[in-house]
Design an enzyme around this catalytic site. Structure first.
Site, PDB file in Angstrom:
ATOM      1  N   GLU A 131      33.610  71.230 -19.576  1.00  0.00           N
ATOM      2  CA  GLU A 131      32.470  70.531 -20.081  1.00  0.00           C
ATOM      3  C   GLU A 131      32.859  69.583 -21.375  1.00  0.00           C
ATOM      4  O   GLU A 131      32.344  68.416 -21.546  1.00  0.00           O
ATOM      5  CB  GLU A 131      31.640  71.575 -20.577  1.00  0.00           C
ATOM      6  CG  GLU A 131      30.956  72.268 -19.632  1.00  0.00           C
ATOM      7  CD  GLU A 131      29.834  71.264 -18.906  1.00  0.00           C
ATOM      8  OE1 GLU A 131      28.832  71.532 -18.730  1.00  0.00           O
ATOM      9  OE2 GLU A 131      30.241  70.480 -18.124  1.00  0.00           O
ATOM     10  N   THR A 184      25.194  62.254 -20.657  1.00  0.00           N
ATOM     11  CA  THR A 184      25.104  63.331 -21.623  1.00  0.00           C
ATOM     12  C   THR A 184      25.496  62.793 -23.093  1.00  0.00           C
ATOM     13  O   THR A 184      24.701  63.202 -23.887  1.00  0.00           O
ATOM     14  CB  THR A 184      25.877  64.461 -21.477  1.00  0.00           C
ATOM     15  OG1 THR A 184      25.640  64.871 -20.041  1.00  0.00           O
ATOM     16  CG2 THR A 184      25.899  65.522 -22.237  1.00  0.00           C
TER      17      THR A 184
END
Length: 329
Positions: A131, A184
């Site tokens: 991530e 994101t």
């Protein structure tokens, strides 16, 4: 003797309205698949990616699935060569944990391939590094449910403390993915750096209420608690017609409706498949009004997480394939 394994890791809904970076749950679909094969090269290679439209890098250091596998092998002191094929079965930039699914699928696969030296929980820090590669933040609210299944609370990041939350078995998620993309990094950059104390207090109460409602199977409490007063008001500005889509879901019987992860996907929770279908139709209709197509997923909460789809190993001159069926219990 070279071995091969095929693994699926599911999409996830993170934040779950009030639980920014600390709550998430897994879906049955969509998700990502990886095929890993041992090699004699002592190297990690990424030979193939499908379903990404050519957007993802074949560079091992920049691909979440490959990078976390390399990190994992270094940690356990293995020089086993691994070749990776990544098959994207979910949209990129959807807010459904695409990078998390890839990282988790790769990690779970290599761990299974090497005899499971680490538990699922011990794999989490490696998945979080994926991530970090993808978005710059090593959050766990996607990778934890993708790996462990179910509904999870990230109680603490330092030290990492993941708690599985019991939930009603007839809880159903409806997810619509509008055909737009939100990065994101962009969705994080617009967030406020400070919040009012009164908003924080309300958010804390909603998180506690949602968890209590899930454990107790109290749908009215779940409904009252699925409210986000901090993140949703800002991020919803990036999603066309969000307010009307949400209202349509609530009027169709949703317990609550909010943004999945950083968006643009929008999720709603209900307590029956029939209601979930009505919610999906209503949400899709509001997006079509402004000319936006969407993918729709209706899914119970996936209580399994990452799973093996099949294994191959050499037997004489042939490869023998076995397949494990899906079971959500």
């Amino acid at each position: 003797m070279n071995k091969q394994i095929k693994v699926f890791a599911p999409a996830t809904v993170a934040n779950v309205a009030c639980g920014f970076d600390v709550l998430g749950f897994a879906l049955n679909e969509p998700g990502d698949e990886v095929i890993l094969q041992t090699t004699d090269s002592n190297e990690v290679t990424l030979s193939k990616i499908t379903g990404d439209g050519g957007k993802l890098p074949l560079d091992v250091s920049k691909n979440t699935a490959a990078a976390v596998i390399k990190h994992y092998l270094a940690h356990i002191g293995s020089r086993q060569g691994i070749d990776i094929q990544l098959h994207k079965r979910m949209p990129l930039g959807s807010g459904l944990g695409s990078s998390a699914a890839s990282a988790v699928a790769g990690l779970f696969a290599v761990n299974e391939l090497l005899g499971s030296p680490l538990t699922r929980a011990e794999l989490l820090p490696f998945a979080m590094e994926g991530e970090r590669i993808a978005s710059g933040a090593a959050h766990a609210d996607n990778v934890a449910p993708a790996l462990l299944g179910g509904f999870v609370l990230v109680r603490s990041y330092n030290p990492l403390d993941i708690v599985s939350i019991p939930f009603p078995k007839d809880l159903v998620a409806t997810v619509v993915h509008p055909q737009i993309e939100i990065r994101t990094e962009d969705a994080r950059s617009i967030l406020k750096k400070s919040i009012l104390l009164k908003d924080a207090i309300q958010q804390w109460g909603n998180i506690g209420g949602l968890i209590a409602g899930l454990i107790q199977g109290d749908y009215d409490l779940i409904k009252r608690s699925l409210q986000d007063v901090i993140i949703e008001p800002v991020r919803s500005l990036l999603i066309p017609n969000f307010d009307k889509v949400k209202q349509a879901a609530l009027e169709s019987g949703a317990l609550g409706c909010s943004i999945s992860g950083s968006g643009p996907s929008i999720f709603a929770l209900s307590n029956s498949l029939a209601i979930a279908g009505e919610i999906a139709s209503a949400m899709r209709k509001e997006l079509k009004v402004i000319g936006i197509d969407c993918d729709v997923y209706i899914s119970p909460i996936n209580n399994v997480g990452a799973r093996v789809l099949g294994v191959q190993q050499e037997k004489g001159e042939n490869l023998v394939f076995t397949h494990s069926s899906y079971a959500n219990d």
